[in-house]
Every structure is written in C-alpha cells, then in structure tokens.
Write a protein that holds these residues in place. Sequence first.
Motif, PDB file in Angstrom:
ATOM      1  N   TRP A 167       0.957  -1.243  -0.098  1.00 24.90           N
ATOM      2  CA  TRP A 167      -0.102   0.116   0.062  1.00 24.90           C
ATOM      3  C   TRP A 167       0.783   1.357   0.204  1.00 24.90           C
ATOM      4  N   HIS A 168       1.853   1.240  -1.089  1.00 27.48           N
ATOM      5  CA  HIS A 168       2.689   2.515  -1.227  1.00 27.48           C
ATOM      6  C   HIS A 168       3.575   2.420   0.291  1.00 27.48           C
ATOM      7  N   GLY A 170       2.750   3.840   3.090  1.00 26.82           N
ATOM      8  CA  GLY A 170       2.130   3.989   4.262  1.00 26.82           C
ATOM      9  C   GLY A 170       2.091   2.620   5.193  1.00 26.82           C
ATOM     10  N   ILE A 171       2.308   1.551   4.640  1.00 26.42           N
ATOM     11  CA  ILE A 171       1.975   0.396   5.264  1.00 26.42           C
ATOM     12  C   ILE A 171       2.804   0.225   6.623  1.00 26.42           C
ATOM     13  N   SER A 172       4.106   0.702   6.247  1.00 28.02           N
ATOM     14  CA  SER A 172       5.103   0.325   7.206  1.00 28.02           C
ATOM     15  C   SER A 172       5.362   1.560   8.208  1.00 28.02           C
ATOM     16  N   ASP A 173       4.350   2.653   7.908  1.00 25.32           N
ATOM     17  CA  ASP A 173       4.653   3.782   8.757  1.00 25.32           C
ATOM     18  C   ASP A 173       3.517   3.752   9.820  1.00 25.32           C
ATOM     19  N   ALA A 175       2.482   5.693  11.912  1.00 25.66           N
ATOM     20  CA  ALA A 175       1.854   6.905  11.955  1.00 25.66           C
ATOM     21  C   ALA A 175       0.638   7.210  10.860  1.00 25.66           C
ATOM     22  N   GLN A 176       0.484   6.376   9.899  1.00 24.87           N
ATOM     23  CA  GLN A 176      -0.249   6.420   8.737  1.00 24.87           C
ATOM     24  C   GLN A 176      -1.429   5.626   9.367  1.00 24.87           C
ATOM     25  N   ARG A 177      -2.769   6.303   9.413  1.00 26.80           N
ATOM     26  CA  ARG A 177      -3.942   5.626  10.190  1.00 26.80           C
ATOM     27  C   ARG A 177      -5.083   5.837   9.181  1.00 26.80           C
ATOM     28  N   ASP A 178      -4.897   6.151   8.117  1.00 21.62           N
ATOM     29  CA  ASP A 178      -6.331   6.135   7.166  1.00 21.62           C
ATOM     30  C   ASP A 178      -6.705   4.726   6.976  1.00 21.62           C
ATOM     31  N   THR A 181      -5.239   1.990   5.075  1.00 15.96           N
ATOM     32  CA  THR A 181      -3.908   1.629   5.426  1.00 15.96           C
ATOM     33  C   THR A 181      -4.194   0.647   6.668  1.00 15.96           C
ATOM     34  N   ARG A 185      -3.101  -3.193   6.967  1.00 18.76           N
ATOM     35  CA  ARG A 185      -2.209  -3.573   8.074  1.00 18.76           C
ATOM     36  C   ARG A 185      -2.707  -4.645   9.027  1.00 18.76           C
TER      37      ARG A 185
END
Length: 216
Positions: A167-168, A170-173, A175-178, A181, A185
């Motif tokens: 998922w670009h 974001g998946i490993s971050d 802080a990304q909580r949309d 994502t 996760r």
Amino acid sequence: MAETPTSPLEAALAYAEGFHTEDDILAAARQRAAEVGAPPILPGGGAALCFLATAINARAVVEIGTGCGVSGLWLLRGMRQDGTLTSVDVEPEHQRLARQSFAQAGFSGGRTRLITGRALDVLPRLSDGGYDLVFCDGAKHEYADYLAESVRLLRVGGIVVFDNTLWHPGISDPAQRDPDTVAVRELGKLVRDDERLRPLMIPLGDGILAAVKLSV
C-alpha cells in the motif's frame, strides 16, 4: 516517467518489477483501465498471479475486482486450459471492457464467469472448498471479510492472494492511520496469525500477500 531509484534496495526492486514484461494485449487492457480510472495490478504482481496459478495447476479461480481484465489475463494464462475464472465487480462497464480483453487474448466465454455485484453479496453463494485460488483486489476496508470468505471457498492446498498489501509507503509507517492503510495492516496480522494458513509477502507490484490453506 518512473522515479529513479535512490538506494540499492530500490534499484533491485525496480529491476525485479521490470523483469516482467507485458504483451500488446495486456498493454491494451492496461490502457483501457487507465482511461476509466480502474488501476490494475502492476506487471510484477500479475506475473506472481500467473506463477501461483501455474504452480498449483489451478482449475477454479475466484477474482474479487475484475477491473478491465489485466489481472484476469494473468490468471487465465497460468490456469489449466479447462479452467474457469469467476470474477466479481460492481462496475458493469469495467466488466464489458474485461470481456473485450479476454476475447482478444483468445479466451472463450466458457473460460470466464463475470458476475456484477458487491463481492460480499456474491461470495456467500459460491461453494465451500470448491476453488484452487482466490485473488482479492477490491475495497480495502473489506479485506478482512474477503479473507474469511476466501478460506471457506478454498480447498486445502489452495491459495488466497491479496493485492496492494504494501500500500505504497504507508503500510510500514505506524503514523499512517487512514482507514484503508489500517485495514491492509490488520489483514497482514490476521493472515500471519491464522494457523490454517502459511503466508508469504511478495514485494512485487504494490505488494502481494499470498497464503496457502493448510487445513479446514
């Protein structure tokens, strides 16, 4: 224009993605998908689908998210010649374009069964344990529900595959909580923790998560 890789790892991943080429029929299907705003699986992910379908000699495959036929072409090319692809999508126009792609590739109508509708309405009507492979590329917030249905649909030894699982960035971050994502996760945790499944994350395309069904 593609971005220039900035690290040896990015260069290696770009090389792996570029290793998998597409012919004119796939290129035309990809172009149609771009024109109607239906992003298809990337070539590396498509090649993974073809490989997995070939490896298990797949005869009965379910696809969630027909799009314009790119992933379906990759699957059909890996399946047995007497195999049938059942593909579900909410967009009838996308499926019309997919039929065009399949016909251009020489796949008769008997090789495909396209069902227009919401996946979670259609999947419960399909047979338990009747499928060799299930490919999921629909609404990300429904991925957990697709997993539950897929495990039911698959025979022991069958494979479930999800697209966009990296998922670009974001998946490993954390802080990304949309919502999308978070859903992707959470899917990874569900697959990894399910003792009925043996998973593998494949860093091709936008991320491919595959899992073999070990038991009922």
